[in-house]
Design a protein around this motif. Sequence first.
Motif, short mmCIF file in Angstrom:
data_model
loop_
_atom_site.label_atom_id
_atom_site.label_comp_id
_atom_site.label_asym_id
_atom_site.label_seq_id
_atom_site.Cartn_x
_atom_site.Cartn_y
_atom_site.Cartn_z
N ALA A 1 0.93 -1.00 0.31
CA ALA A 1 -0.17 0.06 0.08
C ALA A 1 1.12 1.59 -0.44
N LEU A 2 1.95 1.46 0.76
CA LEU A 2 3.01 1.97 0.82
C LEU A 2 3.43 2.28 -0.51
N ALA A 3 4.56 1.39 -1.17
CA ALA A 3 4.71 1.51 -2.40
C ALA A 3 3.77 2.29 -3.70
N GLU A 4 2.54 1.31 -2.96
CA GLU A 4 1.80 2.10 -4.69
C GLU A 4 1.14 3.88 -4.50
N GLY A 5 1.59 4.42 -3.19
CA GLY A 5 0.80 5.11 -2.75
C GLY A 5 1.98 6.81 -3.14
N PHE A 6 3.02 5.89 -3.17
CA PHE A 6 4.27 6.88 -3.15
C PHE A 6 4.40 6.41 -4.84
N ARG A 7 4.07 5.78 -5.73
CA ARG A 7 4.14 5.53 -7.62
C ARG A 7 3.14 6.71 -7.20
N SER A 8 1.58 6.61 -7.19
CA SER A 8 0.52 7.67 -7.38
C SER A 8 1.21 8.86 -7.28
N GLU A 9 2.15 9.08 -5.73
CA GLU A 9 2.55 11.17 -6.19
C GLU A 9 3.22 11.05 -7.17
N LEU A 10 4.32 10.27 -8.04
CA LEU A 10 5.00 10.80 -8.44
C LEU A 10 4.64 10.47 -10.38
N LEU A 11 3.28 9.32 -10.01
CA LEU A 11 2.70 9.61 -11.53
C LEU A 11 1.69 10.50 -11.60
N ARG A 12 1.68 11.62 -9.93
CA ARG A 12 0.99 13.52 -10.67
C ARG A 12 1.41 14.30 -10.52
N ALA A 13 2.78 14.16 -9.91
CA ALA A 13 3.91 14.59 -10.58
C ALA A 13 3.93 15.02 -12.12
N THR A 14 4.33 13.20 -12.34
CA THR A 14 4.43 13.28 -13.87
C THR A 14 3.24 14.28 -14.89
N GLY A 15 2.37 13.48 -14.42
CA GLY A 15 0.45 14.38 -15.15
C GLY A 15 1.62 15.40 -15.19
N LYS A 16 1.40 16.17 -13.94
CA LYS A 16 1.30 18.48 -13.86
C LYS A 16 2.67 18.93 -14.52
N GLY A 17 3.55 18.50 -14.79
CA GLY A 17 4.79 18.22 -15.44
C GLY A 17 5.88 18.80 -14.71
N GLU A 18 5.81 18.45 -13.80
CA GLU A 18 6.52 18.82 -12.28
C GLU A 18 8.23 18.47 -13.08
N ALA A 19 8.65 19.20 -12.56
CA ALA A 19 10.68 18.54 -12.46
C ALA A 19 10.71 17.54 -11.50
N PHE A 20 12.11 17.14 -12.08
CA PHE A 20 11.84 16.40 -11.11
C PHE A 20 13.91 16.38 -10.84
N THR B 1 18.06 13.08 -7.20
CA THR B 1 17.41 12.19 -6.10
C THR B 1 16.42 11.36 -6.80
N GLY B 2 16.74 11.90 -8.10
CA GLY B 2 15.10 11.22 -8.87
C GLY B 2 14.12 11.43 -8.37
N LEU B 3 13.47 12.74 -7.40
CA LEU B 3 12.50 12.85 -6.78
C LEU B 3 11.59 14.35 -7.47
N PRO B 4 10.33 14.28 -7.19
CA PRO B 4 9.86 15.03 -7.86
C PRO B 4 10.58 16.18 -7.12
N VAL B 5 10.70 17.87 -7.12
CA VAL B 5 10.32 19.11 -6.94
C VAL B 5 9.53 19.35 -5.52
#
Length: 234
Positions: free
Chosen positions: A15-34, A38-42
């Motif tokens: 569940a935690l892994a899926e939640g984190f994956r969802s955050e990454l997908l949302r950041a990608t969908g908004k066009g957020e820089a990484f 670190t490989g993480l959204p800003v």
Amino acid sequence: MVAGKRWREPFSTVALAEGFRSELLRATGKGEAFVVVTGLPVSHRSKSAAMSWYKFAVEYVDARWPHLGGNSRKNIAKTLTATTIALLRAKPTQFAPAAVRTALREWAFNTNRRPDAPPDVVAILKWVERNSLPVSAWEDPEKVDEVLHAIDTRLDGKQAAAWSRKRNRRILNVAMKYAIRRRVLRGNPLPRGEESTAVTKTANAVDERSLLNPEQAALILECCTAAVHGPRKQ
């Protein structure tokens, strides 16, 4: 994948892994820089980027101060002083190095004395605060290496004693855990298992030159017998 590099992070539950994956997908969908290092959204570094290391270190000292004894307070101040100097944007060329270290160790990281700092110390600490890197600097592995080198090195440039290096890293690890609890950092940036002080290696083989030969052993036994029972009668 960020800038051609694959990043991984473990989670204790699916569940935690899926939640984190969802955050990454949302950041990608908004066009957020990484962030490349670190490989993480800003957005994941917003809080650490907003707080300077100096401000965090002072806050950390104040939080721990009531629960520490005199020696622990001194050790934390020493470690945070070396760390803070390593996390400056530039060298304080307008101040003597010893004056900067004293201002940090004896005033900035002393909850009781800080309010009474003299004007010359206040000037140094204001400069340090303006030139301190943000806490997000810990997300850069190269900067982490620089800090570890700084706390492992004495003022004369020689490597500190093993016990001193271990103590400094233990203090930093506790500070990192505090940063995680405050949600200033997402994880501990210090290398695992490297409170690393090199362990001195010893050889298992026995040097035969250090052993007694039969004549020496017999002489020692004879002396011991004489000491207890007196010399043997001829």
